[in-house]
Design a protein around this motif. Structure first.
Motif, short mmCIF file in Angstrom:
data_model
loop_
_atom_site.label_atom_id
_atom_site.label_comp_id
_atom_site.label_asym_id
_atom_site.label_seq_id
_atom_site.Cartn_x
_atom_site.Cartn_y
_atom_site.Cartn_z
N ASP A 445 0.83 -1.21 0.00
CA ASP A 445 0.00 0.00 0.00
C ASP A 445 0.86 1.26 0.00
OD1 ASP A 445 -2.47 -1.17 -0.12
OD2 ASP A 445 -2.76 -1.25 2.04
N ARG A 446 1.98 1.20 0.72
CA ARG A 446 2.86 2.36 0.77
C ARG A 446 3.45 2.66 -0.61
NH1 ARG A 446 8.61 2.81 4.09
NH2 ARG A 446 8.81 5.08 3.97
N PHE A 447 3.83 1.62 -1.35
CA PHE A 447 4.35 1.82 -2.69
C PHE A 447 3.30 2.46 -3.60
CE2 PHE A 447 7.81 -0.96 -1.51
CZ PHE A 447 8.85 -0.56 -2.34
N GLU A 448 2.04 2.07 -3.41
CA GLU A 448 0.99 2.55 -4.30
C GLU A 448 0.46 3.92 -3.89
OE1 GLU A 448 -1.93 -0.49 -4.27
OE2 GLU A 448 -0.79 -1.85 -5.56
N SER A 449 0.29 4.15 -2.58
CA SER A 449 -0.33 5.39 -2.14
C SER A 449 0.67 6.51 -1.86
CB SER A 449 -1.18 5.13 -0.89
OG SER A 449 -0.36 4.66 0.18
N ARG A 450 1.90 6.14 -1.45
CA ARG A 450 2.91 7.16 -1.14
C ARG A 450 4.22 6.81 -1.83
NH1 ARG A 450 1.23 5.98 3.98
NH2 ARG A 450 3.34 5.47 4.65
N PRO A 451 4.25 6.82 -3.16
CA PRO A 451 5.47 6.41 -3.87
C PRO A 451 6.66 7.31 -3.57
CG PRO A 451 3.89 7.40 -5.38
CD PRO A 451 3.18 7.22 -4.09
#
Length: 769
Positions: A445-451
């Motif tokens: 999720d971090r890669f997708e929402s806060r790249p």
């Protein structure tokens, strides 16, 4: 043996629910391990298949000269050569898409070593003099197929129309936009037609070695013989394999590690179940010994029963996986189809199933051995001091009118610390694994929402095509939704020792530095400073604070590594500095592309379309690759693994409930005698189970958060991304997990506790065992 089987059958009929969950848990674990094996083979074997069938080269040397490659025949250990091929850089366009190519002049007969495997269309033919064969990855980028017309532009800016006659697979590193050109083969006469300037025509030669472990030595010898100033790039089979494995290997390793963890949890759960059964079957064991069972026969009785559980569960898991695995949509189904065609499939499922049975059988050994040592005289066990008196704290709590269910439930859960700790540990293990799985989910999720937190601050990359830098910069700066524009340039550099080619990148300026994600050290503040990915630091054996010397086009460049950045591209083998620092070595260097940071509400597709229209095709726009896009299948895998672990936790919970009911067997008489109603007695048993579940949830989630951060960062370091990418589950998610575990324990224990509280109580000898 007949008596052993009859006793095991009777015990199975008396505990059907617990046996069912153990079998289902084992089946789920087996399926997870088999899917993990299939994904790992799917990740590695496609490349290995191509490399083997094509007799792939272990080292590829790309040179600027054409008169010294004959010296490569002097290198020891070279088994075969591929080429040399005349090569030239070019740009290919089709239907608005544009890519960079490395054109190779090849004959109508494919080379014997490192020959391309044509899987669509055909190889070069004199009957189609303007034919071109594209490597599969560059064909995918262009959406090209045999029969398409491809416009190819050389250094003079003139276009040549070529006809795509075939698509081929090769074991070389794949095409990557802005990092590595794609490979295309055409007749030498056509190559010189596309690139008439002979000064821009180099050579490429592949070396197939007798010993693949000599790759670094052979590459260093080749660079020495040809001359470092004449070598443009060096690539090896290890780099190509690592890139091919990168997409699925992480998923396969993740699934395999969770599968092994689930297997361990199942083994511990089975051990706890047998230990509880031993304590619950003391009168039965005594009777068995009284009628002539030896200790060895008692041990075999438990081993036979639980070995049967293991065999049935493993068989179900294997059959379901083999039958339904190829039908799973997406990457997992493709992996299972491919796995069936590989030689390893003949023994890998059998080895996995046998290993699962042996691990579970070994886990039952200790408890079964303890069963064999049970005394055949029941009264001897009743003489042991039970230590059941209320503590001062409990009596004081009762005096304060604390609800008896809480006080007596706490006492029932923890009055025997060793057994309580064992129960908490066994129940905490699947919760720990579930927490690790949730940590992997949160990281995705971090890669997708806060790249921007994982080295992907810029979502788009714009490359000027036919317009000058000033015009391009103005178009990009004036575009709504674009908050920052950073010029960039990438060049290939040889690392110290000249055995590998890495990416040297210039991004941003001293006045407007690029927002690198720094995990260690600091960002760039002056000239000659750089930040590097973990993959590069591992490759050159450097650390933050070191000075690194590289070779770019025959000229040395020395950079001071002041920070470690999270670098998701090129396996982290990237070192970044400012454009001004690169210009110090080459004043004529100009930005090749611009990285665009978008506003949080901006849509990348909308911005790309708007820029393409406003520039009238003068800007080529691409999305920067996000590693999370390659791990989309991981979410389904995580859900499946959580289900498997939940089954294991449920089976262990039944063991805890059974143990709790047995521990409260004698207390039921006392609780009834002091005036507690059946409802209050049931509340005591349920509360006791809830306290065990709460302690397990607290222990499992805390340890799971620590373990997930450590494991994900460890995987990040090994993949080149580096530590600092892990995102632990949110407090709300952990709270929900703990609440679900406690609520489930209370709900499941309510019915058996109610039945136990309402049964007719007699002071039996077995209640004191």
């Amino acid at each position: 043996m007949r008596a052993i089987v009859r006793w095991a059958h009777a015990d199975l009929r008396a505990n059907r629910g617990e046996a069912l969950f153990i079998v289902l848990a084992i089946a789920g674990i087996t399926a997870s391990l088999l899917l993990a094996g299939g994904l790992l083979q799917y990740a590695a074997n496609p490349w290995q298949r191509v490399f083997t069938e094509s007799s792939g080269a272990h080292v590829w040397i790309h040179t600027r000269a054409d008169e010294r490659t004959s010296k490569l025949t002097d290198i020891d250990g070279v088994k075969a050569f591929s080429g040399p091929f005349p090569t030239a850089p070019a740009t290919a366009e089709i239907r608005g898409a544009s890519v960079s190519l490395e054109l190779r002049g090849a004959e109508t007969e494919p080379p014997h070593a490192a020959r391309p495997l044509v899987d669509s269309g055909h190889w070069l033919d004199n009957s189609v003099p303007n034919g071109i064969v594209l490597e599969r990855s560059v064909a995918d980028a262009l959406w090209a197929k045999p029969g398409d017309a491809l416009r190819v532009r050389g250094s003079d800016g003139e276009y040549t129309t070529l006809r795509v006659v075939g698509l081929a697979d090769t074991a070389e590193p794949r095409f990557v936009h802005g990092v590595r050109p794609g490979i295309a083969w055409l007749l030498p006469s056509q190559l010189h037609r596309v690139e008439p300037d002979t000064r821009r025509v180099g050579q490429t030669v592949g070396l197939r070695l007798a010993d693949p472990q000599d790759t670094d030595f052979a590459a260093q010898q080749a660079v020495t013989l040809i001359g470092a100033d004449q070598v443009a790039r060096v690539s090896t089979w290890e780099e190509a394999r690592a890139e091919t494995e990168g997409d699925n290997r992480l998923l396969g390793l993740m699934l395999g590690s969770f599968g092994l963890g689930a297997l361990l949890a199942a083994a511990i759960a089975v051990t706890g179940a047998i230990s509880t059964r031993v304590r619950g079957h003391l009168p039965d064991i005594s009777i068995l010994k009284a009628v002539g069972f030896t200790p060895g026969q008692v041990v075999r009785a438990f081993l036979v029963e639980h070995a049967a559980f293991a065999v049935i569960g493993v068989a179900i898991g294997a059959v379901v996986t083999e039958t339904l695995g190829p039908r799973i949509p997406g990457r997992i189904g493709d992996a299972m189809v491919l796995w069936r065609e590989l030689p390893q499939h003949a023994w890998a499922p059998l080895a996995t199933a046998l290993g699962a049975v042996l691990v579970i059988a070994a886990a039952t050994g200790l408890a079964a051995w303890r069963a064999g040592r049970v005394s055949p005289i029941p009264i001897a066990r009743g003489a042991v001091k039970s230590g059941r008196r209320l503590s001062r704290t409990a009596r004081f709590a009762l005096q304060l009118r604390t609800p008896p269910a809480l006080v007596l439930g706490w006492r029932g859960a923890f009055h025997r610390p060793a057994r309580a700790a064992a129960a908490v540990g066994r129940l905490a293990l699947p919760l720990l694994m579930i927490t690790i799985a949730l940590g992997a989910w949160s990281t995705l999720d971090r890669f997708e929402s806060r790249p921007e937190d994982v080295g992907l601050a810029a979502e788009l990359r714009a490359k000027p095509e036919g317009i000058d830098d000033a015009t391009a910069r103005k178009l990009l700066s004036d575009q709504p939704g674009v908050t920052a524009v950073y010029p960039g340039v990438e060049v290939a550099a040889l690392v110290p020792g000249q055995t590998r080619t890495i990416t040297l990148r210039g991004l941003g300026t001293s006045e407007h530095p690029y927002p690198f994600t720094i995990a260690e050290g600091r960002t760039i503040q002056g000239s000659d400073e750089a930040v590097a990915g973990q993959g590069l630091l591992d490759l050159v054996g450097a650390k933050v604070g070191d000075w690194v010397r590289m070779t770019v086009g025959g000229s040395p460049i020395v950079l001071h590594i002041v920070g470690r950045s999270i670098e998701p591209q090129d396996n982290g083998r990237v070192i970044s500095t400012t454009v001004a620092t690169l210009r110090e070595g080459d004043p004529a260097l100009r930005p090749e592309f611009y990285n665009l940071v978008l506003a949080r509400a901006a849509d990348p597709d909308t911005v790309s379309t708007s820029l393409a229209e406003s520039s009238h095709g003068g800007l080529e726009l691409r999305k920067n690759t996000n590693p999370a896009d390659q791990l989309s299948a991981a979410r389904g895998v995580i859900i499946g693994l959580v289900g498997v672990l939940a089954f294991i936790g449920l089976a262990e919970l039944f063991t805890v409930i059974a143990a709790g009911l047995r521990e409260h067997g004698r207390d039921l008489l006392a609780l009834k005698a002091i005036g507690l109603t059946p409802r209050q007695i049931a509340a005591v048993i349920v509360t006791s189970t809830g306290f065990i579940a709460a302690a397990a949830a607290l222990t499992g989630t805390i340890l799971g958060v620590l373990a997930s951060t450590w494991l994900i960062d460890l995987q990040g370091r090994s993949s080149g991304l580096g530590a600092g990418i892990a995102q632990p589950p949110s407090p709300g998610m952990l709270l929900l997990l703990g609440a679900a575990a406690v609520a489930g324990a209370i709900a499941i224990s309510t019915l058996p506790a109610t039945r136990a509280s309402r049964r007719r109580l007699t002071d039996r000898q077995s209640d004191v065992m």
